[in-house]
Design an enzyme around this catalytic site. Structure first.
Site, PDB file in Angstrom:
ATOM      1  N   HIS A  16      45.504  41.859  44.509  1.00 32.68           N
ATOM      2  CA  HIS A  16      45.591  41.058  43.372  1.00 32.68           C
ATOM      3  C   HIS A  16      46.358  41.834  42.141  1.00 32.68           C
ATOM      4  O   HIS A  16      46.727  43.207  42.477  1.00 32.68           O
ATOM      5  CB  HIS A  16      43.999  41.203  42.818  1.00 32.68           C
ATOM      6  CG  HIS A  16      43.696  40.370  41.627  1.00 32.68           C
ATOM      7  ND1 HIS A  16      44.242  40.837  40.247  1.00 32.68           N
ATOM      8  CD2 HIS A  16      43.043  39.171  41.430  1.00 32.68           C
ATOM      9  CE1 HIS A  16      43.426  39.976  39.450  1.00 32.68           C
ATOM     10  NE2 HIS A  16      43.025  39.128  40.356  1.00 32.68           N
ATOM     11  N   ASP A  47      40.310  48.932  45.696  1.00 28.58           N
ATOM     12  CA  ASP A  47      40.133  47.608  44.639  1.00 28.58           C
ATOM     13  C   ASP A  47      38.981  46.954  45.392  1.00 28.58           C
ATOM     14  O   ASP A  47      38.917  46.313  46.287  1.00 28.58           O
ATOM     15  CB  ASP A  47      41.242  46.790  44.631  1.00 28.58           C
ATOM     16  CG  ASP A  47      40.705  45.489  43.492  1.00 28.58           C
ATOM     17  OD1 ASP A  47      39.515  45.575  43.309  1.00 28.58           O
ATOM     18  OD2 ASP A  47      41.641  44.558  43.388  1.00 28.58           O
ATOM     19  N   GLN A  50      36.276  42.351  44.955  1.00 23.35           N
ATOM     20  CA  GLN A  50      35.665  41.214  45.757  1.00 23.35           C
ATOM     21  C   GLN A  50      34.691  41.586  46.935  1.00 23.35           C
ATOM     22  O   GLN A  50      34.330  40.832  47.761  1.00 23.35           O
ATOM     23  CB  GLN A  50      36.849  40.673  46.629  1.00 23.35           C
ATOM     24  CG  GLN A  50      37.935  39.837  45.559  1.00 23.35           C
ATOM     25  CD  GLN A  50      37.263  38.605  44.912  1.00 23.35           C
ATOM     26  OE1 GLN A  50      36.178  38.120  45.309  1.00 23.35           O
ATOM     27  NE2 GLN A  50      37.804  38.220  43.854  1.00 23.35           N
ATOM     28  N   LYS A  74      31.730  39.806  39.012  1.00 27.22           N
ATOM     29  CA  LYS A  74      31.817  39.016  40.587  1.00 27.22           C
ATOM     30  C   LYS A  74      30.840  39.497  41.241  1.00 27.22           C
ATOM     31  O   LYS A  74      30.568  39.175  42.525  1.00 27.22           O
ATOM     32  CB  LYS A  74      33.374  39.649  41.042  1.00 27.22           C
ATOM     33  CG  LYS A  74      34.435  38.971  40.556  1.00 27.22           C
ATOM     34  CD  LYS A  74      35.663  39.476  41.288  1.00 27.22           C
ATOM     35  CE  LYS A  74      37.087  39.330  40.464  1.00 27.22           C
ATOM     36  NZ  LYS A  74      37.658  37.912  40.120  1.00 27.22           N
ATOM     37  N   CYS A 134      46.300  34.923  41.005  1.00 29.28           N
ATOM     38  CA  CYS A 134      46.807  36.379  40.552  1.00 29.28           C
ATOM     39  C   CYS A 134      47.343  37.375  41.852  1.00 29.28           C
ATOM     40  O   CYS A 134      47.045  38.460  41.783  1.00 29.28           O
ATOM     41  CB  CYS A 134      45.648  37.123  39.485  1.00 29.28           C
ATOM     42  SG  CYS A 134      45.060  36.298  38.463  1.00 29.28           S
TER      43      CYS A 134
END
Lengths: 154, 415
Positions: free
Chosen positions: B132, B209, B212, B235, B373
């Site tokens: 992302h 990261d 998600q 999220k 993104c």
């Protein structure tokens, strides 16, 4: 499927999406600009060429976009051919008013000038899609300003 | 609310769905909402909405600054959420959890506070092709500031990282390896533990990261071998503007503050200031305390179901959805890694994703269309954009049936 969708995706729009007119590049254009919508990745390049009398003898485009954007670009090139700079600028205004829904309030001969572009009236029911329809027109506007082949980004 | 057993799905699925008030609303024309955009932001359960409400109704006070009763209550709730985040991520010590606005801020913090002082011209930061922008652009910024170089770890046409290529890219100049645990555009679950092992052997730090992953897969920062792990509250059923950075205590302690302000200091004078201990050192200014408390409620809510069971349910949806989409003429899935979460990114031949999105929207189906993104991903697959259906624990097979029916309508219209 609801009626707004059918109004938006009329056969003429789908036809211009599948078979875009004036799709390609011009030899030594008088004006050229690149339009980009960073939100969706739509990209449109518009080129134009004037004849000796100051009328646009060719307006062409390349790029990648959704049906609304591609059909708008395709119909735009057809409608602009033969027009003067001032007429072209006026049409940009008329088109923007049409798709944003501000045209109804305004009398005059906009309707006549718009002609077959009137099929884009359905876009006003889809505010997030207005930019798809206007991107080619903003790019054309930038191409007019660019004059001598100089690329300007919207 | 009665509990109905649906084949292959969570037995309490109806109860779970009833926890989300927004799933009960209808759209224009009385259409029910089919929400397939959870990778963009998840919907919020009652428990989370109540936690925000409860904080401001009952306990509102600034945290770590007031001696009064409300101040203690607010601080206790805020610090309680820190413990819950530590538990969610399998962290050893709650002091390793720094509250931030979201994963983006967490990664920027690491780039500026950890990486920037350690980078010299010619050093390398390895980032995967599927990141992302929030795990790419912060590295480009710090590279520009230091003369370091960002290099991309390639992937194949399924959206699986090329670990051989990665291994060859690692070298004595590698300082940081930044990788998404789960790809937002493709759904790929990356082999973070193996990536971290190789990175550490080369002496590089590993920044993960987890935007998600937190709501979809069980996470243990110890097992993954991460040095930093970023999560995004919104999220994972929590309010927007919440998130956390987990970092190894020793590293966080070495790092300079990133932002200056209130509550991050030990003492301040015009001659200079000294910093508070971690994590306060990284939490300048009044935090989104109500949001953080609700993040804690979200974690409690997820834990009550269990991440393992959430994962199982979503795997069922992924299998079901993948098979159902295969019947749509001209549909190509973008992202077909063997290890995936329930993200179905696809292109439909001859129809731009924007048009797909508009038509689905008119049927009450919310998907994301665009580049997500992740423009380098789109470039890799040679598409300008995709349509993405991303699922969560509250989704059903019927939601996927609605998606497929909607796509058949798109096909009818566009031919």
């Amino acid at each position: 499927m609801d009626s707004d969708i059918r109004e938006l995706y009329q056969q003429v729009i789908l036809d211009h999406h599948r078979h875009p007119r004036n799709f390609g590049e011009l030899d030594s254009p008088d004006g050229r600009a690149e339009g980009f919508n960073p939100l969706c990745g739509d990209r449109v390049n518009v080129e134009l060429k004037f004849d000796a009398e100051g009328r646009m003898e060719h307006v062409a485009f390349t790029g990648q976009g959704c049906a609304i954007c591609t059909a708008s670009a395709s119909l735009m090139t057809e409608c602009l051919t033969g027009k003067t700079r001032a007429e072209g600028e006026a049409l940009v205004e008329d088109f923007r008013d049409l798709v944003t829904g501000t045209r109804d309030a305004e009398p005059g001969d906009a309707e006549e000038r718009l002609g077959k572009l009137a099929i884009f009236a359905g876009v006003r029911e889809f505010p997030v899609r207005v930019k798809c329809a206007t991107l080619p027109w903003h790019t054309f506007h930038a191409a007019l300003a660019s004059e001598s082949g100089r690329v300007s980004t919207e | 609310m009665t509990t109905t057993q649906l084949p292959g799905l969570l037995p309490e699925l109806e109860v779970i769905r009833a926890d989300f008030p927004i799933l009960e609303r209808t759209l224009a024309g009385g259409l029910p909402l089919v929400y397939l955009d959870s990778a963009n932001t998840s919907q919020k359960p009652q428990a989370v909405i109540r936690a925000v409400d409860g904080f401001y109704r009952e306990h509102n006070a600034n945290v770590s600054r007031a001696v009064h009763a409300l101040g203690s209550e607010a601080t206790e709730a805020y610090e309680g959420a820190r413990g819950l985040v530590a538990g969610l991520l399998g962290a050893k010590d709650p002091r390793e959890v720094v509250f931030v606005r979201g994963a983006t801020e967490a990664i920027n913090l690491v780039a500026q506070s950890y990486a920037r002082p350690r980078l010299s011209p010619g050093d390398e930061i390895l980032v995967t092709w599927m990141e992302h922008h929030s795990n790419l652009v912060p590295w480009q910024l710090v590279a520009e500031q230091t003369g370091a170089r960002v290099r991309g770890i390639p992937m194949d046409d399924r959206g699986v990282l090329d670990l051989h290529a990665y291994e060859k890219m690692l070298g004595r100049r590698t300082r940081v390896v930044a990788v998404g645990h789960v790809s937002n555009a493709l759904g790929t679950v990356n082999p973070v533990a193996r990536i971290a092992e190789l990175a550490h052997a080369a002496g590089a730090a590993v920044v993960v990261d987890g935007a998600q992953s937190a709501a979809h897969v069980p996470v243990s920062v110890q097992e993954l071998g991460a040095d930093f792990y970023a999560i995004s509250g919104h999220k994972a059923f929590a309010p927007m503007g919440t998130g956390a950075l987990w970092g190894r205590l020793a590293l966080l302690e070495e790092m300079p503050p990133w932002m200056g302000g209130g509550d991050m200091i030990r003492s301040v004078s015009f001659e200079g200031s000294t910093w508070a201990d971690v994590p306060a050192k990284f939490e300048a200014g009044t935090p989104n305390a109500g949001g953080v408390v609700a993040l804690g409620a979200a974690i409690d809510w997820m834990s009550a179901i269990g991440l393992d069971r959430i994962r199982e349910h979503e795997e069922d949806l992924l299998r079901y959805g993948t098979a159902a989409l295969a019947d749509v003429p001209g549909l190509r899935l973008i992202g077909t890694a063997p290890d995936k979460v329930a993200i179905l990114s696809f292109v439909l031949e001859g129809v731009h994703p924007h048009d797909v999105g508009t038509i689905l929207d008119r049927e009450g189906i919310a998907v994301r269309t665009g580049h997500h993104c992740a423009q380098p991903v789109m470039e890799h697959f040679g598409v300008p954009a995709t349509t993405r259906a991303s699922l969560s624990v509250y989704n059903t097979r019927e939601d996927l049936d609605a998606l497929v029916a909607g796509l058949q309508h798109v096909r009818q219209l566009f031919g």
